[in-house]
Design a protein around this motif. Structure first.
Motif, PDB file in Angstrom:
ATOM      1  N   SER A 137       0.822  -1.205   0.000  1.00 11.15           N
ATOM      2  CA  SER A 137       0.000   0.000   0.000  1.00 11.15           C
ATOM      3  C   SER A 137       0.861   1.262   0.000  1.00 11.15           C
ATOM      4  N   THR A 138       0.462   2.219  -0.803  1.00 11.33           N
ATOM      5  CA  THR A 138       1.176   3.499  -0.854  1.00 11.33           C
ATOM      6  C   THR A 138       0.462   4.568  -0.021  1.00 11.33           C
ATOM      7  N   ALA A 139      -0.476   4.125   0.813  1.00 17.65           N
ATOM      8  CA  ALA A 139      -1.197   5.059   1.684  1.00 17.65           C
ATOM      9  C   ALA A 139      -0.424   5.265   2.981  1.00 17.65           C
ATOM     10  N   VAL A 140      -0.494   6.480   3.497  1.00 14.88           N
ATOM     11  CA  VAL A 140       0.143   6.827   4.760  1.00 14.88           C
ATOM     12  C   VAL A 140      -0.947   7.148   5.766  1.00 14.88           C
ATOM     13  N   SER A 148      -6.209   8.101   6.040  1.00 19.19           N
ATOM     14  CA  SER A 148      -4.939   7.868   5.358  1.00 19.19           C
ATOM     15  C   SER A 148      -4.927   8.622   4.038  1.00 19.19           C
ATOM     16  N   ILE A 149      -3.730   8.915   3.573  1.00 16.02           N
ATOM     17  CA  ILE A 149      -3.544   9.620   2.299  1.00 16.02           C
ATOM     18  C   ILE A 149      -2.766   8.710   1.369  1.00 16.02           C
ATOM     19  N   ASP A 150      -3.353   8.407   0.212  1.00 19.44           N
ATOM     20  CA  ASP A 150      -2.670   7.569  -0.769  1.00 19.44           C
ATOM     21  C   ASP A 150      -1.753   8.451  -1.612  1.00 19.44           C
ATOM     22  N   LEU A 151      -0.457   8.230  -1.480  1.00 14.25           N
ATOM     23  CA  LEU A 151       0.517   9.062  -2.184  1.00 14.25           C
ATOM     24  C   LEU A 151       0.792   8.572  -3.600  1.00 14.25           C
ATOM     25  N   ILE A 241      15.036   1.558  11.568  1.00 14.62           N
ATOM     26  CA  ILE A 241      13.813   1.935  12.274  1.00 14.62           C
ATOM     27  C   ILE A 241      12.817   2.607  11.328  1.00 14.62           C
ATOM     28  N   ALA A 242      13.317   3.346  10.340  1.00 17.89           N
ATOM     29  CA  ALA A 242      12.428   3.937   9.337  1.00 17.89           C
ATOM     30  C   ALA A 242      11.794   2.840   8.489  1.00 17.89           C
ATOM     31  N   ALA A 243      12.567   1.811   8.148  1.00 19.20           N
ATOM     32  CA  ALA A 243      12.043   0.695   7.353  1.00 19.20           C
ATOM     33  C   ALA A 243      10.954  -0.062   8.115  1.00 19.20           C
ATOM     34  N   ILE A 244      11.171  -0.252   9.419  1.00 19.20           N
ATOM     35  CA  ILE A 244      10.148  -0.908  10.239  1.00 19.20           C
ATOM     36  C   ILE A 244       8.863  -0.087  10.244  1.00 19.20           C
ATOM     37  N   ALA A 245       8.994   1.227  10.405  1.00 17.84           N
ATOM     38  CA  ALA A 245       7.823   2.106  10.418  1.00 17.84           C
ATOM     39  C   ALA A 245       7.064   2.022   9.099  1.00 17.84           C
ATOM     40  N   LEU A 247       7.075  -0.590   6.904  1.00 19.12           N
ATOM     41  CA  LEU A 247       6.482  -1.919   6.713  1.00 19.12           C
ATOM     42  C   LEU A 247       5.293  -2.165   7.637  1.00 19.12           C
ATOM     43  N   THR A 248       5.260  -1.501   8.779  1.00 23.64           N
ATOM     44  CA  THR A 248       4.132  -1.643   9.691  1.00 23.64           C
ATOM     45  C   THR A 248       3.059  -0.585   9.434  1.00 23.64           C
ATOM     46  N   LYS A 249       3.290   0.276   8.442  1.00 22.43           N
ATOM     47  CA  LYS A 249       2.396   1.382   8.119  1.00 22.43           C
ATOM     48  C   LYS A 249       2.201   2.320   9.306  1.00 22.43           C
ATOM     49  N   LEU A 250       3.290   2.510  10.044  1.00 21.50           N
ATOM     50  CA  LEU A 250       3.291   3.428  11.187  1.00 21.50           C
ATOM     51  C   LEU A 250       4.300   4.544  10.944  1.00 21.50           C
ATOM     52  N   GLU A 251       4.323   5.004   9.703  1.00 17.27           N
ATOM     53  CA  GLU A 251       5.336   5.987   9.320  1.00 17.27           C
ATOM     54  C   GLU A 251       5.275   7.253  10.168  1.00 17.27           C
TER      55      GLU A 251
END
Length: 324
Positions: A137-140, A148-151, A241-245, A247-251
């Motif tokens: 998903s490209t949504a944040v 959420s916002i789909d980028l 840690i950014a990659a984890i955020a 992949l968990t959609k917790l950016e």
């Protein structure tokens, strides 16, 4: 069963780093891989000159072994496992090259900013295209408002900004004995809990392996430090840690859980803007941890205070995502 895997993951990561350190630290010292201290830094840091650096290699080795072994015990490694390891080792390699140039080639600034940025962007773009193949998903997600916002295609720019930004943020924070080791353990621990709550157990295992590794490193990195992680460790941890955020959609929640890293980075940005626009400095020195040193705090007091703030941020992040 899973609880046991998590427990033994921390133990294994911790033991590998602790057992490697008495071998690795003298090896780095014999190779004269000692840290060069910038003259413009706090005067009290000059006595740290020559302390072995590149200790991040121990963290990378420990995390890689622990993740693969313990993930294999629970299930087969997934594409997310390999994405996380790719980011960790990719940013770690950039940091190693930076450290190597500083220490061995005696260029105190290491890689140029353009070289480092190019490497970080390449790694980030590779991550984007790998995720694209999995229909990621490209949504944040936006906390508090349940929206959420789909980028869309612009999500690649977001990934670049997040991976590059947080790898550099952790790198900026790495200025005092044990500061990054402790704050990283707290932040990755928080994401381990959040990944667990999403049933993304492979991510939780990876995060917990980092917790164990950095706690083992902290045994030798606490004040007075016997070894520094260098850019090898700090860039790798920030990217991870950014990659984890991602992949968990917790950016976005990473801004809170990684609040210490964000504040340290903002202190540098504000200091530069203020000095260039007015000729005055907001802080006695940036990043922020140096400011507190120069107002009379002991190094240990600064570190423990920042750990405490990091713990509060992490607890708040977990509360917002799990219970709010």
């Amino acid at each position: 069963m899973l609880e046991q895997v998590i427990f033994f993951t921390i133990i294994l990561g911790f033991l590998i780093t602790v057992l490697l350190s008495p071998i690795f630290i003298p090896f780095l010292r014999r190779l004269k891989f000692g840290q060069s201290i910038r003259e413009e830094g706090p005067k009290s840091h000059q006595k740290k000159s020559g302390t072995p650096t590149m200790g991040g290699l121990m963290i990378l080795l420990s995390v890689t072994i622990t993740t693969l072994v313990m993930t294999g015990k629970f299930s087969e490694p997934t594409s997310k496992t390999f994405i996380l390891l790719f980011v960790l080792l990719g940013f770690g390699l950039l940091g190693f090259l930076d450290d190597f140039i500083k220490v061995v080639m005696k260029r105190n600034l290491g890689l140029t900013s353009k070289q480092k940025l190019l490497g970080q962007i390449i790694i980030s773009v590779v991550v984007y295209f790998v995720l694209k193949q999995t229909e990621f998903s490209t949504a944040v997600s936006i906390p508090f408002v349940d929206k959420s916002i789909d980028l869309g295609f612009f999500y690649v720019l977001f990934i670049i900004f997040w991976l590059v930004g947080f790898s550099n943020a952790v790198n900026l924070t790495d200025g005092l004995d044990g500061l990054v080791s402790g704050t990283a353990a707290i932040s990755f621990g928080a994401f381990a809990v959040l990944a667990w709550s999403q049933s993304q157990y492979e991510i939780s295992i990876f995060a917990v392996s980092i917790v164990g590794a950095v706690l083992g490193f902290l045994v030798f990195n606490a004040h007075p430090a016997k070894v520094f992680m260098g850019d090898t460790g700090s860039l790798a941890l920030g990217g991870a840690i950014a990659a984890i955020a991602i992949l968990t959609k917790l950016e976005i929640i990473l801004i809170l859980i990684g609040g210490v890293f964000v504040i340290e980075t903002l202190s540098v940005i504000l200091q530069v803007i203020s000095f260039k626009s007015t000729g005055r400095r907001i802080f006695r020195m940036s990043p922020l941890h140096h400011h507190y040193e120069l107002v009379g705090w002991s190094e240990w007091r600064v570190v423990v205070t920042f750990w405490s703030v990091g713990l509060l941020f992490a607890a708040l992040g977990i509360y917002i995502e799990v219970w709010l």
